[in-house]
Design a protein around this motif. Sequence first.
Motif, short mmCIF file in Angstrom:
data_model
loop_
_atom_site.label_atom_id
_atom_site.label_comp_id
_atom_site.label_asym_id
_atom_site.label_seq_id
_atom_site.Cartn_x
_atom_site.Cartn_y
_atom_site.Cartn_z
N ASN A 115 -7.19 1.59 -5.73
CA ASN A 115 -6.89 3.02 -5.70
C ASN A 115 -7.72 3.79 -6.73
O ASN A 115 -8.23 4.89 -6.45
CB ASN A 115 -5.39 3.25 -5.96
CG ASN A 115 -4.54 2.80 -4.79
OD1 ASN A 115 -5.01 2.68 -3.66
ND2 ASN A 115 -3.27 2.54 -5.05
N VAL A 117 2.56 3.10 -2.14
CA VAL A 117 2.72 3.24 -3.60
C VAL A 117 3.91 4.13 -3.95
O VAL A 117 4.73 3.78 -4.80
CB VAL A 117 1.43 3.81 -4.22
CG1 VAL A 117 1.60 4.00 -5.72
CG2 VAL A 117 0.24 2.89 -3.92
N THR A 120 0.82 -1.21 0.00
CA THR A 120 0.00 0.00 0.00
C THR A 120 0.86 1.27 0.00
O THR A 120 0.32 2.37 -0.10
CB THR A 120 -0.93 0.02 1.23
OG1 THR A 120 -0.18 -0.22 2.41
CG2 THR A 120 -2.02 -1.04 1.09
N ASN A 134 7.25 3.11 -6.05
CA ASN A 134 7.54 3.76 -7.33
C ASN A 134 8.94 4.36 -7.36
O ASN A 134 9.56 4.45 -8.42
CB ASN A 134 6.50 4.85 -7.62
CG ASN A 134 5.14 4.26 -7.96
OD1 ASN A 134 5.02 3.08 -8.31
ND2 ASN A 134 4.10 5.07 -7.87
N GLN A 193 -3.81 -1.38 -7.49
CA GLN A 193 -4.04 -0.32 -8.47
C GLN A 193 -5.54 -0.13 -8.73
O GLN A 193 -6.03 0.99 -8.81
CB GLN A 193 -3.32 -0.66 -9.78
CG GLN A 193 -1.80 -0.73 -9.66
CD GLN A 193 -1.13 -1.12 -10.96
OE1 GLN A 193 -1.60 -0.77 -12.04
NE2 GLN A 193 -0.03 -1.85 -10.87
N ASP A 227 6.08 -1.62 -9.32
CA ASP A 227 4.65 -1.38 -9.38
C ASP A 227 3.96 -2.07 -8.21
O ASP A 227 4.46 -3.04 -7.66
CB ASP A 227 4.06 -1.92 -10.69
CG ASP A 227 4.54 -1.13 -11.89
OD1 ASP A 227 4.74 0.10 -11.76
OD2 ASP A 227 4.72 -1.75 -12.96
N THR A 228 2.79 -1.56 -7.87
CA THR A 228 1.96 -2.25 -6.89
C THR A 228 1.19 -3.36 -7.59
O THR A 228 1.00 -3.31 -8.82
CB THR A 228 0.97 -1.27 -6.24
OG1 THR A 228 0.25 -0.59 -7.27
CG2 THR A 228 1.69 -0.26 -5.37
#
Length: 289
Positions: free
Chosen positions: A255, A237, A235, A241, A252, A246-247
């Motif tokens: 979110n 992010v 979580t 990054n 994604q 990437d999550t």
Amino acid sequence: MDITFKDVSYVYQQNTPFAHKALDNISFHIPSGSFVAIIGHTGSGKSTLIQHLNGLVFPSEGEVIIGDVRLTNREKPKDMKTLRSQVGVVFQYPEHQLFEETIEKDIAFGPQNFGVAEGEINERIKTILPMVGLSEEFLERSPFDLSGGQMRRVAIAGVLAVKPRILVLDEPTAGLDPRGQQEIMDMFYQLHQKEHLTTVLVTHSMEDAMKYADHIIILNKGKKYMEGRPEDVFTQVEALNKVQLDTPEVIQFMNKFSERFNKEIPFQRQSPKQLAEQICQLLKGDERT
């Protein structure tokens, strides 16, 4: 079996002009029975780290503790063979390590090397074959007559036949199609639970890490960058990054849903079905108001 790294650094070609520090002062503890995912880009130190787990390399500084065995640069444990029998490593493309005439001989090679009696080896093979999705009909066949996925299962069976207490998986689904990837990972997870193994998964797949692991370690340029439960790590992010990670897709999606509907859904490692049910309840609640 527990795994502990204490202030571990590792330098390739130490004391030469080509010296390269692959691990830099890394510390963590993996309790027995855990399923841990180690994530990081190429060059982050993942492969070097897992080579410490069965004594393929020794720390330049610090110490690695595997169960009761300590690995340092000052002394080599007397019984490395016992350690290596307790730590099974499934490398990328393990099928490249097959070499015997028959599948039975290939699976038996590991336990024979560690002095297991022939009768016990036969019993282990009979037990392990269904675990990896193969029947006894395969035993007399050449491993090189199999499909790529079947060859990988034979190679994995050879690792499991040694009955390790720690299972190290180095990108074990590389080169497989999506269905094969899921089948192999589901198999490892079932083995992890059934045999109460300590499992260490090196992976680029954030989805696999989120689905199977109960603890995450992220490496970046040889250092430990982040560590924690999947719901805590994935979580973050912005932090991910920053190191070009990437999550997971589900994060994604959650979110984007939050931005679109102004509704927050706490990430609790929900399955897609559970997430769909939560979304339906939220949207139905809006309709009622």
